[in-house]
Design an enzyme around this catalytic site. Structure first.
Site, PDB file in Angstrom:
ATOM      1  N   SER A 182      10.391   2.186  -0.365  1.00  0.00           N
ATOM      2  CA  SER A 182      11.064   1.333   0.747  1.00  0.00           C
ATOM      3  C   SER A 182      12.143   0.652  -0.148  1.00  0.00           C
ATOM      4  CB  SER A 182       9.879   0.329   1.176  1.00  0.00           C
ATOM      5  OG  SER A 182      10.695  -0.541   2.085  1.00  0.00           O
ATOM      6  N   TYR A 209       3.517  -6.384   0.284  1.00  0.00           N
ATOM      7  CA  TYR A 209       3.625  -5.190   0.640  1.00  0.00           C
ATOM      8  C   TYR A 209       4.752  -4.622  -0.244  1.00  0.00           C
ATOM      9  CZ  TYR A 209       6.107  -1.551   2.943  1.00  0.00           C
ATOM     10  OH  TYR A 209       7.005  -0.411   3.196  1.00  0.00           O
ATOM     11  N   LYS A 263       4.866  -1.472  -3.218  1.00  0.00           N
ATOM     12  CA  LYS A 263       5.739  -0.410  -3.463  1.00  0.00           C
ATOM     13  C   LYS A 263       6.396  -0.288  -4.739  1.00  0.00           C
ATOM     14  CE  LYS A 263       5.330   1.724   0.711  1.00  0.00           C
ATOM     15  NZ  LYS A 263       4.799   2.955   0.876  1.00  0.00           N
TER      16      LYS A 263
END
Ligand code: WQD
Length: 347
Positions: free
Chosen positions: A132, A157, A161
């Site tokens: 992302s 989050y 990643k």
């Protein structure tokens, strides 16, 4: 012999669109998902995948499985000879990750480590990873190219990643027979043109366009615009929205890249064009013919003013470029929302 591709988390929004593109490109996807973010359909298939079957008129191989379940992963790799893995499975709500960091690291990191160890044990060393643009943190310059510093993520989050990217990068450094393509998504929106599959957030949508679509279809009263005092043309946040089908096609291009024994490669999947929140509201009003009421509210913690991609590297090295513009993204989103006012669930 058609290549078998393991698709983890393939019942989700991005995953199901990739499963559709894999089938249409002649691959044999084998999908695993733990239904954390998917609605059950009939024949024990997630509803999203049941509909993919209806669209492409081909069966989808599916098994309910949690990637943290090592024994189940081993069993799966004994049953199938995979030529590559497309890895989507993981928790992905930015706000929730701030409240539950341990859960996010357990699922996203431990799950990925178990997957990589099982792949290695069974001689499968090709992976496409769903990363992302959030790994870039607060942009130091725009547009964002793959050389931009990473790791300044503001939430667990995004950090998960980033950590997974680093784990895969180190693995490829240590073991030269691994090939990995890390795809940094910007803002995927829209739906397959059939209107049969699309984004179906459970509960109140965190992301802009599912929320806007629910206002347009009458499911929500108005949109809260998180601040209009950013240094952008109209003061609202600017993002690089990319059609989910363009994004899915980027994954097919990434699979082909693995065949070149590419080692570890990183690519932005974006359009290179940024649009503001108010521009997106107007685009959705045009596509739906409905008024979308909104109120300006306070900024959301952790948001940046602008974020959009330099997509040149993927075009140069993957031969991939986003084809769909804003009107198509909104028309396809509207068709999905209008045909499925409550998403995949019936009520
Ligand atoms: C877009 C713009 C908001 C909702 C996040 C994750 C990223 C990726 C994509 C997973 C911003 C504004 C939003 C609303 C609003 N997710 N907005 N009202 O924040 O760019 O990226 O989703 O990979 O990792 O960080 O996307 O859709 O949440 O917000 O005004 O109700 O819309 O402020 O400017 P974002 P978003």
């Amino acid at each position: 012999m058609a290549e078998k591709i393991l698709v983890t988390g393939g019942a989700g929004y991005i995953g199901s669109h990739c499963v559709l593109e894999l089938l249409q490109a002649g691959y044999v996807p084998v999908v695993i998902d733990n239904f954390h973010n998917a609605i059950r359909g009939s024949e024990e298939l997630p509803e999203s995948l049941r509909r993919v079957q209806d669209i492409v008129h081909q069966p989808v191989l599916f098994q309910e499985l949690d990637i943290t379940d090592e024994a189940a992963l081993q069993e799966l790799f004994r049953k199938h000879r995979f030529s590559a893995v497309m890895h989507f499975a993981g928790l992905k709500a930015v706000g929730e990750s701030v409240q539950k960091p341990l859960e996010y690291y357990r699922v996203n990191l431990t799950g990925t480590i178990r997957l990589l160890e099982t792949m290695k044990a069974h001689g499968v060393r090709n992976i496409v990873f769903s990363s992302s643009a959030t790994v870039y943190g607060d942009p130091k310059y725009l547009p964002l190219d793959e050389k931009h510093p990473v790791g300044g993520c503001t939430n667990p989050y995004g950090k998960s990643k980033f950590f997974i990217e680093e784990m895969i990068r180190d693995l490829c450094k240590a073991e030269k027979d691994w090939n990995a393509v890390l795809l940094r998504y910007f803002n995927p929106i829209g739906a397959h043109e059939s209107g049969m599959i699309g984004e179906d957030p459970q509960g109140i949508p965190n992301n802009l366009m599912p929320y806007v679509a629910q206002v347009a279809v009458g499911r929500r009263e108005f949109l809260s615009v998180f601040g209009n005092d950013y240094k952008t043309d109209d003061g609202t946040g600017v993002r690089d929205y990319i059609h989910v089908v363009d994004l899915a096609k980027g994954h097919i291009a990434a699979l082909k890249k693995l065949k070149e024994n590419c080692g570890c490669k990183v690519y932005n999947l974006g359009t290179g064009t940024g649009y503001s929140v108010l521009q997106m509201v107007r685009a959705m009003e045009k596509a739906s013919g409905r008024e979308i009421k909104y109120r300006i509210t306070a900024r959301r913690e952790g948001d940046v003013a602008s974020c959009y991609a330099d997509p040149a590297l993927a075009e140069r090295e993957l031969g991939w470029k986003a084809a769909f513009g804003l009107d198509k993204m909104c028309e396809d989103l509207w068709r999905w929302q209008l045909q499925n006012p409550t998403g995949f669930s019936k009520n």
